[in-house]
Design an enzyme around this catalytic site. Structure first.
Site, mmCIF file in Angstrom:
data_model
loop_
_atom_site.group_PDB
_atom_site.id
_atom_site.type_symbol
_atom_site.label_atom_id
_atom_site.label_comp_id
_atom_site.label_asym_id
_atom_site.label_seq_id
_atom_site.Cartn_x
_atom_site.Cartn_y
_atom_site.Cartn_z
ATOM 1 N N ASP A 1 -34.681 -0.985 -47.537
ATOM 2 C CA ASP A 1 -34.598 -2.135 -48.348
ATOM 3 C C ASP A 1 -34.214 -3.263 -47.166
ATOM 4 O O ASP A 1 -33.505 -2.902 -46.228
ATOM 5 C CB ASP A 1 -33.468 -2.077 -49.396
ATOM 6 C CG ASP A 1 -33.253 -3.254 -50.428
ATOM 7 O OD1 ASP A 1 -34.400 -3.858 -50.496
ATOM 8 O OD2 ASP A 1 -32.173 -3.264 -51.166
ATOM 9 N N HIS B 1 -42.011 -6.808 -44.048
ATOM 10 C CA HIS B 1 -42.725 -5.395 -44.473
ATOM 11 C C HIS B 1 -43.560 -4.989 -43.211
ATOM 12 O O HIS B 1 -43.336 -3.870 -42.876
ATOM 13 C CB HIS B 1 -43.908 -5.534 -45.804
ATOM 14 C CG HIS B 1 -42.852 -5.809 -47.117
ATOM 15 N ND1 HIS B 1 -41.674 -5.592 -47.388
ATOM 16 C CD2 HIS B 1 -43.360 -6.734 -47.967
ATOM 17 C CE1 HIS B 1 -41.510 -5.921 -48.501
ATOM 18 N NE2 HIS B 1 -42.504 -6.924 -48.783
ATOM 19 N N LEU C 1 -42.418 18.823 -40.170
ATOM 20 C CA LEU C 1 -41.520 18.096 -41.063
ATOM 21 C C LEU C 1 -42.484 17.519 -42.292
ATOM 22 O O LEU C 1 -43.832 17.051 -41.993
ATOM 23 C CB LEU C 1 -41.230 16.690 -40.336
ATOM 24 C CG LEU C 1 -40.674 15.673 -41.255
ATOM 25 C CD1 LEU C 1 -39.432 15.818 -41.611
ATOM 26 C CD2 LEU C 1 -40.439 14.344 -40.169
ATOM 27 N N ARG D 1 -29.375 4.170 -48.010
ATOM 28 C CA ARG D 1 -30.008 3.000 -48.462
ATOM 29 C C ARG D 1 -29.452 1.912 -47.452
ATOM 30 O O ARG D 1 -28.349 1.753 -46.861
ATOM 31 C CB ARG D 1 -29.599 2.567 -49.768
ATOM 32 C CG ARG D 1 -30.053 1.309 -50.234
ATOM 33 C CD ARG D 1 -29.809 0.862 -51.682
ATOM 34 N NE ARG D 1 -30.673 -0.388 -52.134
ATOM 35 C CZ ARG D 1 -31.250 -0.836 -53.198
ATOM 36 N NH1 ARG D 1 -30.687 0.223 -54.032
ATOM 37 N NH2 ARG D 1 -31.699 -1.660 -53.420
HETATM 38 C C1 FPP Z 1 -37.887 -3.336 -49.668
HETATM 39 O O1 FPP Z 1 -37.440 -4.641 -49.061
HETATM 40 C C2 FPP Z 1 -39.043 -2.890 -49.107
HETATM 41 C C3 FPP Z 1 -40.211 -2.681 -49.862
HETATM 42 C C4 FPP Z 1 -40.480 -2.894 -51.145
HETATM 43 C C5 FPP Z 1 -41.319 -2.256 -49.017
HETATM 44 C C6 FPP Z 1 -41.222 -0.920 -48.201
HETATM 45 C C7 FPP Z 1 -42.475 -0.843 -47.303
HETATM 46 C C8 FPP Z 1 -42.533 -0.632 -46.042
HETATM 47 C C9 FPP Z 1 -41.294 -0.521 -45.024
HETATM 48 C C10 FPP Z 1 -43.853 -0.675 -45.274
HETATM 49 C C11 FPP Z 1 -44.420 0.452 -44.860
HETATM 50 C C12 FPP Z 1 -44.140 1.953 -45.625
HETATM 51 C C13 FPP Z 1 -44.740 3.016 -45.206
HETATM 52 C C14 FPP Z 1 -44.372 4.266 -45.766
HETATM 53 C C15 FPP Z 1 -45.791 3.133 -43.905
HETATM 54 P P1 FPP Z 1 -37.394 -5.784 -50.047
HETATM 55 O O2 FPP Z 1 -38.598 -6.675 -49.886
HETATM 56 O O3 FPP Z 1 -36.960 -5.514 -51.449
HETATM 57 O O4 FPP Z 1 -36.385 -6.761 -49.337
HETATM 58 P P2 FPP Z 1 -35.291 -7.793 -50.042
HETATM 59 O O5 FPP Z 1 -34.441 -6.914 -50.849
HETATM 60 O O6 FPP Z 1 -34.629 -8.174 -49.002
HETATM 61 O O7 FPP Z 1 -36.004 -8.552 -50.796
#
Ligand code: FPP
Length: 252
Positions: free
Chosen positions: A21, A38, A132, A189
């Site tokens: 997150d 991201h 893994l 988290r």
């Molecule tokens: C949460 O941050 C993150 C996500 C919804 C996306 C996670 C995806 C990746 C890290 C991309 C790569 C993944 C893989 C498995 C290769 P948020 O957007 O909710 O952040 P915020 O809470 O600050 O708004």
């Protein structure tokens, strides 16, 4: 200093689950669009997978996209899906070389076709790897999973394959998305939020929870090791008394 040297390899969590997150806030801090966060999150995934394999964690489960995430602006969802397709394509050869098996849980039918295809290819290619197991949760939510599990059991009862008396925890486990995985020992988290956000609710009954303020794109090997060290300091009792407490109680 590499924190790896402080990790007790005899007391490793077999399964670590991760809520990644803070990508959006990380990008905002830099005056950029959320997707920039991201994109940078992919590097954190790479480093964490390597760190987990390095110390001998057997299962790593990553919350990459929740059922609720479909409600984000169309452009963010689309770009996130493109990023996942790209990341799976780019990372799979390296994962395969390092003995990592890739799996996915969630409503995979709802993913764009290309994303599903890339995922299926990667899952097939790495199916026999044993170093893994990395499970990516995509279009996943725990309540969706529990509802599906209830339907599967209801069908077995309706078709008289089983009697309601036969329903036990083991059977519920067997119809969950995570049927092939042990329950997580540790859930991490990032980003300072203190909640589970509909992730693996059935499976985390006795999981140790670890929260860090670090935003996901900044999360690296040392942060992962710090979480493992914290976990190793804890005493897990699974609702029971430890030996010492039990002896004291018996003395009275
Ligand atoms: C949460 O941050 C993150 C996500 C919804 C996306 C996670 C995806 C990746 C890290 C991309 C790569 C993944 C893989 C498995 C290769 P948020 O957007 O909710 O952040 P915020 O809470 O600050 O708004």
């Amino acid at each position: 200093m590499d924190l790896k040297q402080h990790i007790n390899t005899d007391k490793l969590p077999a399964h670590v689950a991760l809520i990644m997150d803070g990508n959006g806030r990380w990008a905002k801090q830099r005056g950029k669009e959320r997707i920039f966060g991201h994109e940078n999150g992919v590097e954190a995934v790479r480093d964490t997978v390597k760190a987990a394999a390095d110390i001998g964690v057997q299962y790593l489960t990553l919350f990459a996209f929740s059922t609720e995430n479909w409600c984000r602006p169309h452009l963010e969802v689309e770009t996130l899906m493109d990023l996942l397709i790209q990341a799976i394509g780019n990372e799979t050869p390296e994962l395969h070389k390092n003995g990592v098996r890739l799996q996915a849980i969630g409503d995979l039918e709802s993913l764009p076709e290309l994303c599903r295809e890339k995922l299926e290819e990667a899952i097939k290619l790495t199916a026999n790897n044993t170093k893994l197991v990395v499970t990516v949760a995509l279009s996943y939510s725990a309540r969706w999973e529990i509802v599906n599990a209830a339907k599967k059991i209801a069908e077995k009862v309706a078709s008289k394959t089983i009697h309601p008396d036969q329903i036990d925890e083991e059977m519920v486990h067997s119809v969950m998305e995570t049927a092939s995985l042990p329950d997580p020992d540790l859930l991490i988290r990032t980003s300072g939020e203190l909640r589970l956000s509909n992730f693996l609710l059935w499976q985390v009954a006795y999981t140790e929870l670890y929260f860090t303020p670090v935003y996901w794109p900044d999360f690296r090997r040392q942060h992962f090791f710090q979480a493992i060290i914290d976990y190793q300091r804890r005493e897990r009792r699974f609702g029971k008394l430890d030996n010492k407490v039990a002896v004291t109680k018996n003395n009275f």
